[in-house]
Design a protein around this motif. Sequence first.
Motif, PDB file in Angstrom:
ATOM      1  N   GLY A 147       0.789  -1.221   0.000  1.00  0.00           N
ATOM      2  CA  GLY A 147       0.000   0.000   0.000  1.00  0.00           C
ATOM      3  C   GLY A 147       0.827   1.280   0.000  1.00  0.00           C
ATOM      4  O   GLY A 147       0.288   2.368   0.093  1.00  0.00           O
ATOM      5  N   TYR A 148       2.142   1.178  -0.109  1.00  0.00           N
ATOM      6  CA  TYR A 148       3.040   2.345  -0.115  1.00  0.00           C
ATOM      7  C   TYR A 148       3.343   2.681  -1.562  1.00  0.00           C
ATOM      8  O   TYR A 148       4.186   2.066  -2.195  1.00  0.00           O
ATOM      9  N   ASP A 149       2.628   3.667  -2.126  1.00  0.00           N
ATOM     10  CA  ASP A 149       2.789   3.980  -3.542  1.00  0.00           C
ATOM     11  C   ASP A 149       3.838   5.075  -3.776  1.00  0.00           C
ATOM     12  O   ASP A 149       4.385   5.642  -2.834  1.00  0.00           O
ATOM     13  N   ILE A 207       7.298   9.825  -2.278  1.00  0.00           N
ATOM     14  CA  ILE A 207       7.827  11.161  -2.559  1.00  0.00           C
ATOM     15  C   ILE A 207       7.420  12.133  -1.453  1.00  0.00           C
ATOM     16  O   ILE A 207       8.236  12.934  -0.975  1.00  0.00           O
ATOM     17  N   MET A 208       6.184  12.050  -1.013  1.00  0.00           N
ATOM     18  CA  MET A 208       5.734  12.921   0.072  1.00  0.00           C
ATOM     19  C   MET A 208       6.510  12.634   1.355  1.00  0.00           C
ATOM     20  O   MET A 208       6.845  13.558   2.099  1.00  0.00           O
ATOM     21  N   ASP A 209       6.840  11.378   1.607  1.00  0.00           N
ATOM     22  CA  ASP A 209       7.627  11.014   2.789  1.00  0.00           C
ATOM     23  C   ASP A 209       9.037  11.601   2.700  1.00  0.00           C
ATOM     24  O   ASP A 209       9.566  12.126   3.688  1.00  0.00           O
ATOM     25  N   ILE A 210       9.642  11.561   1.519  1.00  0.00           N
ATOM     26  CA  ILE A 210      10.983  12.129   1.329  1.00  0.00           C
ATOM     27  C   ILE A 210      10.948  13.647   1.524  1.00  0.00           C
ATOM     28  O   ILE A 210      11.826  14.220   2.176  1.00  0.00           O
ATOM     29  N   ILE A 211       9.924  14.297   0.976  1.00  0.00           N
ATOM     30  CA  ILE A 211       9.798  15.749   1.149  1.00  0.00           C
ATOM     31  C   ILE A 211       9.606  16.093   2.627  1.00  0.00           C
ATOM     32  O   ILE A 211      10.203  17.041   3.137  1.00  0.00           O
ATOM     33  N   ASP A 212       8.794  15.307   3.324  1.00  0.00           N
ATOM     34  CA  ASP A 212       8.588  15.519   4.757  1.00  0.00           C
ATOM     35  C   ASP A 212       9.908  15.383   5.519  1.00  0.00           C
ATOM     36  O   ASP A 212      10.193  16.168   6.426  1.00  0.00           O
ATOM     37  N   ASN A 213      10.729  14.398   5.141  1.00  0.00           N
ATOM     38  CA  ASN A 213      12.047  14.243   5.766  1.00  0.00           C
ATOM     39  C   ASN A 213      12.924  15.462   5.504  1.00  0.00           C
ATOM     40  O   ASN A 213      13.665  15.905   6.393  1.00  0.00           O
ATOM     41  N   SER A 214      12.851  16.010   4.298  1.00  0.00           N
ATOM     42  CA  SER A 214      13.622  17.212   3.969  1.00  0.00           C
ATOM     43  C   SER A 214      13.200  18.389   4.834  1.00  0.00           C
ATOM     44  O   SER A 214      14.039  19.136   5.344  1.00  0.00           O
ATOM     45  N   ILE A 215      11.912  18.545   5.006  1.00  0.00           N
ATOM     46  CA  ILE A 215      11.402  19.635   5.840  1.00  0.00           C
ATOM     47  C   ILE A 215      11.832  19.440   7.296  1.00  0.00           C
ATOM     48  O   ILE A 215      12.253  20.390   7.958  1.00  0.00           O
ATOM     49  N   ASP A 216      11.759  18.199   7.784  1.00  0.00           N
ATOM     50  CA  ASP A 216      12.211  17.902   9.157  1.00  0.00           C
ATOM     51  C   ASP A 216      13.688  18.217   9.346  1.00  0.00           C
ATOM     52  O   ASP A 216      14.130  18.523  10.450  1.00  0.00           O
ATOM     53  N   ALA A 217      14.466  18.117   8.251  1.00  0.00           N
ATOM     54  CA  ALA A 217      15.903  18.405   8.311  1.00  0.00           C
ATOM     55  C   ALA A 217      16.186  19.892   8.068  1.00  0.00           C
ATOM     56  O   ALA A 217      17.319  20.275   7.777  1.00  0.00           O
ATOM     57  N   ASP A 218      15.143  20.731   8.178  1.00  0.00           N
ATOM     58  CA  ASP A 218      15.261  22.181   7.999  1.00  0.00           C
ATOM     59  C   ASP A 218      15.769  22.594   6.620  1.00  0.00           C
ATOM     60  O   ASP A 218      16.454  23.613   6.475  1.00  0.00           O
ATOM     61  N   VAL A 251      15.505  13.420  -5.811  1.00  0.00           N
ATOM     62  CA  VAL A 251      15.129  14.420  -4.817  1.00  0.00           C
ATOM     63  C   VAL A 251      16.392  14.807  -4.059  1.00  0.00           C
ATOM     64  O   VAL A 251      17.109  13.941  -3.559  1.00  0.00           O
ATOM     65  N   ALA A 252      16.682  16.106  -4.011  1.00  0.00           N
ATOM     66  CA  ALA A 252      17.863  16.604  -3.292  1.00  0.00           C
ATOM     67  C   ALA A 252      17.447  17.810  -2.464  1.00  0.00           C
ATOM     68  O   ALA A 252      16.559  18.572  -2.860  1.00  0.00           O
ATOM     69  N   ASP A 253      18.090  17.959  -1.314  1.00  0.00           N
ATOM     70  CA  ASP A 253      17.783  19.117  -0.475  1.00  0.00           C
ATOM     71  C   ASP A 253      19.051  19.609   0.208  1.00  0.00           C
ATOM     72  O   ASP A 253      20.090  18.980   0.106  1.00  0.00           O
ATOM     73  N   ASN A 254      18.935  20.740   0.889  1.00  0.00           N
ATOM     74  CA  ASN A 254      20.075  21.295   1.596  1.00  0.00           C
ATOM     75  C   ASN A 254      19.902  21.173   3.120  1.00  0.00           C
ATOM     76  O   ASN A 254      20.494  21.932   3.863  1.00  0.00           O
TER      77      ASN A 254
END
Length: 66
Positions: free
Chosen positions: A23-25, A30-41, A60-63
């Motif tokens: 059930g993990y589509d 992608i939303m989970d990865i974005i949420d992790n990025s936000i949690d990492a400021d 997906v890349a973040d700073n």
Amino acid sequence: MESKYEDIPFRASKLLTALRETGYDTYTAIMDIIDNSIDADATNIDIIISKREDDIIIDVADNGYW
């Protein structure tokens, strides 16, 4: 000493298939990865979607911090 573990090449498509069966589509992943990025400021999140042969590639890349 010989390792009892074997290196197995990572296949994202097989992982996604297994996750979909639970059930993990792709959208949720992608939303989970974005949420992790936000949690990492992260103040910058780049998402690049491209096609290579028969596969869709999503980068997906973040700073944010580790």
